[in-house]
Enzyme design. Structure first.
Site, short mmCIF file in Angstrom:
data_model
loop_
_atom_site.label_atom_id
_atom_site.label_comp_id
_atom_site.label_asym_id
_atom_site.label_seq_id
_atom_site.Cartn_x
_atom_site.Cartn_y
_atom_site.Cartn_z
N SER A 109 0.90 -1.29 0.04
CA SER A 109 0.02 0.16 -0.05
C SER A 109 0.71 1.35 0.13
CB SER A 109 -1.03 0.03 1.10
OG SER A 109 -0.31 0.03 2.62
N GLY A 110 0.12 2.32 -0.45
CA GLY A 110 0.91 3.70 -0.17
C GLY A 110 2.21 3.77 -0.85
N GLY A 233 25.03 -9.04 4.18
CA GLY A 233 26.05 -9.95 3.82
C GLY A 233 25.63 -10.18 2.27
N TYR A 273 7.00 9.24 17.30
CA TYR A 273 7.01 9.24 15.70
C TYR A 273 8.44 9.90 15.16
CZ TYR A 273 6.54 9.08 10.75
OH TYR A 273 6.79 9.06 9.41
#
Length: 392
Positions: A109-110, A233, A273
């Protein structure tokens, strides 16, 4: 009574005393006579009419200005994608990604889905790392249909090549899931050319991951920190390769408080956030330093304000939702527009060899000093290693 011979200033006459005769009966009669009603009311009526006319004219002017502004912004809204498509990322060139394998977290999404769509169109093989397999399957089906409509080959199994669009389950809120995902990738993929750390969670109420971390810090930073370290790696063996980290301009409002990284003492969903997005940048800076000389680059970006479902935890009053949708439609970027910088950093030759930089709208941007603090970046790396179990 004024004395004779002195200058007499006329004064307003007073009514005559009883029994005396007025010397100016007409004057007093005139003074006592009220003004006609029409004379008193006419200016007020005219003034009120003028005020109402002015208000109406101002309202019409404001309406016309708002309508004109909306039409202009709407025109911009439709024209902007075509202009940006012509620009093609940075220099108007179309960069093909044939033979490249790209892993994108949160690709259902988005921004993640828009990034996957564009890289598929450019010929890349895309691995979608998604928490919800059902939603990922739906998104993949739509991506395949869109690619066919655009004239590209269907990204499915082919006798001559590996599947172009792959879905793998990944829950960044679970370190166990991250480890299982990486183990599967290392077993099945011979190379990894680009890793895009895109998934994120925004402004959620206080929640904990499976391992007990504050959700935003756990998903946005720690989950991707472990994922990237476990795939380093493979990225090094596939060099030249790239790592792209999606951050946010809101990093400016965050701070790294080592005394309460896990929000045990207090919690603010907006601050947490911002802290997780600042951690993304500091992680990028420190990993770029550690990757010097490996031909693996890492850069971080902000996508701008984009119309996505990232704001699912933001409550908007019902009556304000139509206005919010209108404003977001006019002013916010579409996911395709927001994904341009991710695609640019994943594919453009302009940033080949560039590492540890911060981008917005496909251009390098300046960072605040707190996002370039090397001592904080190194300490955050050391603490993160312990939190995710890389170091005991």
């Amino acid at each position: 009574m004024p004395s004779e011979g002195k200058l007499q200033v006329p004064a307003c006459p007073t009514p005559p005393r009883p029994g005396t005769t007025s010397r100016a009966p007409e004057f007093f009669a005139y003074r006592r006579q009220p003004r006609p009603a029409a004379t008193l009311e006419f200016p007020r009526e005219a003034s009120g009419t003028s005020a109402r006319a002015s208000m109406a004219a101002a309202a019409v002017a404001a309406l016309l200005a708002a309508l004109g502004g909306t039409l202009w912004l709407a025109a911009r809204r439709f024209v902007r994608p075509s202009v940006q498509q012509l620009q093609g990322g940075g220099n108007g060139k179309t960069v093909l990604m044939h033979g490249k394998t790209v892993l994108i977290t949160g690709a259902n999404s988005g921004l993640g889905r828009a990034t996957a769509a564009e890289l598929l169109r450019m010929g890349a093989r895309v691995i979608m790392g998604c928490r919800d397999r059902g939603r990922a399957e739906e998104a993949a089906a739509q991506l395949r249909r869109d690619l066919l409509l655009a004239g590209g080959p269907e990204p499915g199994p082919d006798a001559g090549r590996a599947e172009q669009l792959v879905i793998k389950e990944l829950d960044l809120a679970s370190l166990r899931s991250v480890r299982a995902f990486c183990q599967e990738v290392l077993q099945e993929e011979p190379r990894l050319d680009v890793l895009i750390n895109n998934a994120g969670i925004f402004h959620c109420p206080l929640m904990r991951t499976e391992d007990g971390f504050e959700m935003q810090f756990g998903v946005n930073h720690l989950g991707h920190f472990l994922l990237t370290n476990l795939l380093l790696g493979l990225l090094k063996s596939s060099a030249p390769s790239r790592i792209v980290v999606v951050s946010s301009k809101l990093y400016k409002y965050g701070d790294i408080n080592f005394e309460d990284l896990n929000s045990e003492q207090s919690y603010s969903k907006s601050f947490c956030y911002s802290r997780s997005k600042l951690a993304n940048i500091l992680f990028t800076k420190e990993l770029a330093r550690r990757l010097e000389g490996t031909n693996v680059t890492i850069n971080v970006l902000h996508p701008g304000v984009v119309q996505t479902n990232l704001g699912q935890y933001i409550h908007i009053p019902l009556l304000l939702k139509p206005l919010y949708h209108l404003v977001s439609w006019v002013f916010f970027k579409t996911p395709a527009e927001g994904a341009r910088t991710s695609v640019y950093l994943a594919s453009s030759p302009e940033v080949e060899g560039v590492s540890g930089k911060y981008f917005g709208d496909c251009k390098e941007e300046e960072l605040l000093p707190k996002a370039m603090d090397e001592s904080v970046a190194r300490k955050l790396w050391d603490v993160s290693e312990i939190m995710v179990g890389i170091l005991k």
